[in-house]
Design a protein around this motif. Structure first.
Motif, mmCIF file in Angstrom:
data_model
loop_
_atom_site.group_PDB
_atom_site.id
_atom_site.type_symbol
_atom_site.label_atom_id
_atom_site.label_comp_id
_atom_site.label_asym_id
_atom_site.label_seq_id
_atom_site.Cartn_x
_atom_site.Cartn_y
_atom_site.Cartn_z
ATOM 1 N N ASN A 178 -4.763 1.537 -9.770
ATOM 2 C CA ASN A 178 -5.572 0.637 -10.237
ATOM 3 C C ASN A 178 -7.182 1.326 -10.328
ATOM 4 O O ASN A 178 -7.971 0.258 -10.859
ATOM 5 C CB ASN A 178 -5.751 -0.520 -9.715
ATOM 6 C CG ASN A 178 -6.024 -0.664 -8.089
ATOM 7 O OD1 ASN A 178 -6.164 0.796 -7.686
ATOM 8 N ND2 ASN A 178 -6.101 -1.444 -7.612
ATOM 9 N N ASN B 181 -9.000 -3.286 -3.479
ATOM 10 C CA ASN B 181 -8.632 -3.841 -4.648
ATOM 11 C C ASN B 181 -7.243 -4.070 -4.495
ATOM 12 O O ASN B 181 -6.429 -4.085 -5.704
ATOM 13 C CB ASN B 181 -8.937 -2.766 -5.630
ATOM 14 C CG ASN B 181 -10.057 -2.499 -5.660
ATOM 15 O OD1 ASN B 181 -11.190 -2.913 -6.452
ATOM 16 N ND2 ASN B 181 -10.985 -1.365 -5.021
ATOM 17 N N THR B 182 -6.329 -4.719 -3.469
ATOM 18 C CA THR B 182 -4.855 -5.007 -3.488
ATOM 19 C C THR B 182 -4.843 -6.303 -4.359
ATOM 20 O O THR B 182 -3.678 -6.373 -5.003
ATOM 21 C CB THR B 182 -4.572 -5.273 -2.117
ATOM 22 O OG1 THR B 182 -5.361 -6.306 -1.445
ATOM 23 C CG2 THR B 182 -4.497 -4.024 -1.302
ATOM 24 N N ASP B 183 -5.836 -7.186 -4.910
ATOM 25 C CA ASP B 183 -5.555 -8.226 -5.542
ATOM 26 C C ASP B 183 -5.896 -8.032 -7.101
ATOM 27 O O ASP B 183 -5.693 -8.888 -7.922
ATOM 28 C CB ASP B 183 -6.588 -9.606 -5.147
ATOM 29 C CG ASP B 183 -6.352 -9.959 -3.663
ATOM 30 O OD1 ASP B 183 -7.336 -10.327 -2.961
ATOM 31 O OD2 ASP B 183 -5.165 -9.871 -3.270
ATOM 32 N N GLU B 184 -6.125 -6.985 -7.293
ATOM 33 C CA GLU B 184 -6.302 -6.507 -8.705
ATOM 34 C C GLU B 184 -5.242 -5.795 -9.332
ATOM 35 O O GLU B 184 -4.339 -5.230 -8.710
ATOM 36 C CB GLU B 184 -7.841 -5.495 -8.892
ATOM 37 C CG GLU B 184 -9.094 -6.278 -8.543
ATOM 38 C CD GLU B 184 -10.033 -5.125 -8.723
ATOM 39 O OE1 GLU B 184 -10.085 -4.192 -9.511
ATOM 40 O OE2 GLU B 184 -11.246 -5.463 -8.123
ATOM 41 N N PRO C 227 -5.493 6.512 -7.263
ATOM 42 C CA PRO C 227 -4.842 5.136 -7.089
ATOM 43 C C PRO C 227 -4.726 4.724 -8.443
ATOM 44 O O PRO C 227 -5.496 4.804 -9.570
ATOM 45 C CB PRO C 227 -5.781 4.294 -6.122
ATOM 46 C CG PRO C 227 -6.506 5.310 -5.497
ATOM 47 C CD PRO C 227 -6.547 6.596 -6.333
ATOM 48 N N TRP D 110 -10.064 2.308 -1.233
ATOM 49 C CA TRP D 110 -9.921 1.803 -2.578
ATOM 50 C C TRP D 110 -8.733 0.756 -2.626
ATOM 51 O O TRP D 110 -8.821 -0.101 -3.139
ATOM 52 C CB TRP D 110 -10.139 2.948 -3.590
ATOM 53 C CG TRP D 110 -9.789 2.388 -5.118
ATOM 54 C CD1 TRP D 110 -8.433 2.046 -5.494
ATOM 55 C CD2 TRP D 110 -10.732 1.884 -5.800
ATOM 56 N NE1 TRP D 110 -8.747 1.410 -6.740
ATOM 57 C CE2 TRP D 110 -10.174 1.355 -6.917
ATOM 58 C CE3 TRP D 110 -11.892 1.467 -5.655
ATOM 59 C CZ2 TRP D 110 -10.585 0.548 -8.054
ATOM 60 C CZ3 TRP D 110 -12.911 0.847 -6.858
ATOM 61 C CH2 TRP D 110 -12.240 0.550 -7.821
ATOM 62 N N GLU D 111 -7.673 1.250 -2.244
ATOM 63 C CA GLU D 111 -6.432 0.328 -2.359
ATOM 64 C C GLU D 111 -6.666 -0.910 -1.386
ATOM 65 O O GLU D 111 -6.425 -1.798 -1.959
ATOM 66 C CB GLU D 111 -5.280 0.977 -1.872
ATOM 67 C CG GLU D 111 -4.602 2.249 -2.983
ATOM 68 C CD GLU D 111 -3.507 2.981 -2.578
ATOM 69 O OE1 GLU D 111 -2.964 2.605 -1.409
ATOM 70 O OE2 GLU D 111 -3.335 3.800 -3.346
ATOM 71 N N MET D 112 -7.198 -0.718 -0.128
ATOM 72 C CA MET D 112 -7.361 -2.163 0.638
ATOM 73 C C MET D 112 -8.170 -2.860 0.039
ATOM 74 O O MET D 112 -8.121 -4.151 -0.143
ATOM 75 C CB MET D 112 -7.848 -1.349 1.921
ATOM 76 C CG MET D 112 -6.618 -1.131 2.962
ATOM 77 S SD MET D 112 -7.101 -0.337 4.313
ATOM 78 C CE MET D 112 -7.985 -1.727 5.114
ATOM 79 N N MET E 130 0.848 -1.015 -0.090
ATOM 80 C CA MET E 130 -0.048 -0.072 -0.011
ATOM 81 C C MET E 130 0.932 1.334 -0.085
ATOM 82 O O MET E 130 1.769 1.498 0.722
ATOM 83 C CB MET E 130 -0.926 -0.107 1.256
ATOM 84 C CG MET E 130 -2.023 0.986 1.127
ATOM 85 S SD MET E 130 -3.260 1.098 2.550
ATOM 86 C CE MET E 130 -3.359 -0.743 2.786
ATOM 87 N N CYS E 131 0.584 2.088 -0.840
ATOM 88 C CA CYS E 131 1.539 3.418 -0.891
ATOM 89 C C CYS E 131 0.979 4.461 -0.203
ATOM 90 O O CYS E 131 -0.335 4.454 0.469
ATOM 91 C CB CYS E 131 1.497 3.758 -2.316
ATOM 92 S SG CYS E 131 0.008 4.481 -3.031
ATOM 93 N N LEU F 296 -7.267 5.106 0.562
ATOM 94 C CA LEU F 296 -6.776 3.971 1.150
ATOM 95 C C LEU F 296 -7.936 2.829 1.285
ATOM 96 O O LEU F 296 -7.386 1.635 1.240
ATOM 97 C CB LEU F 296 -6.422 4.324 2.676
ATOM 98 C CG LEU F 296 -5.332 5.167 2.779
ATOM 99 C CD1 LEU F 296 -4.928 5.899 4.211
ATOM 100 C CD2 LEU F 296 -4.112 4.444 2.285
#
Length: 183
Positions: A37, A179-182, A35, A175-177, A1-2, A173
């Protein structure tokens, strides 16, 4: 996560929000990278930013305090409308997204806002695409109608300046959490 960074920038003069109220007595604009992705458009960004999940927990307490006081002065209380947009929804003027009605739109900007007897305000969510870089601007402008509007905004302003960047960061954050597998 950035790490998510939000910076204050000038209100873009070609944005809907810049000409939405005259005169503008207060205005600000915050920018954040979208983000990597996230492939949605401005409707999706607006749904993400105005999602209840993007609201910091401390903001809910402040809203309750605000609502208990403002009714004494004839100021509108916060009343939630429909929930967050689903990906692919196209929000149109007259529709409501959580707290705010949509006033106008372009392909890259949604203008939301409310008018009250003490002040009017507009909030803009604008997708900015510069080559491969995508960022989102969230801008707010306020027009005071009277002394009550000016007095009301004195305690609101510092919390507003904390809340908008906090909401933007939490939305990214979330969104990133999710969608981390995408991609």
């Amino acid at each position: 996560m950035c790490a998510v960074s939000v910076a204050e920038v000038p209100i873009p003069q070609d944005a809907l929000v810049a000409a939405s109220l005259q005169p503008i007595h207060y205005g600000d604009c915050y920018r954040m990278q979208v983000p990597k992705n996230f492939t949605g458009g401005v409707d999706d960004l607006t749904g993400l930013i105005f999602s209840p999940a993007s609201n910091p927990s401390w903001a809910s307490g402040l809203t309750k305090v605000r609502d208990s006081v403002v009714g004494l002065f004839g100021i509108k209380r916060v009343t939630p409308g429909p929930g967050a947009a689903k990906q692919g929804d196209s929000l149109q003027p007259g529709q409501r997204r959580l707290l705010f009605p949509i006033i106008a739109r372009t392909d890259t900007e949604l203008l939301l806002g409310l008018d009250d007897r003490h002040l009017d305000f507009r909030v803009s969510v604008r997708l900015v695409e510069e080559g491969a870089n995508r960022s989102v601007d969230v801008a707010t402008v306020v027009k005071f109608h009277n002394l009550l509007g000016r007095a009301y905004f004195v305690p609101v302003k510092p919390f507003h300046r904390l809340l908008v960047p906090a909401i933007m960061k939490k939305a990214a954050l979330n969104w990133e959490m999710a969608n981390t597998d995408e991609g």
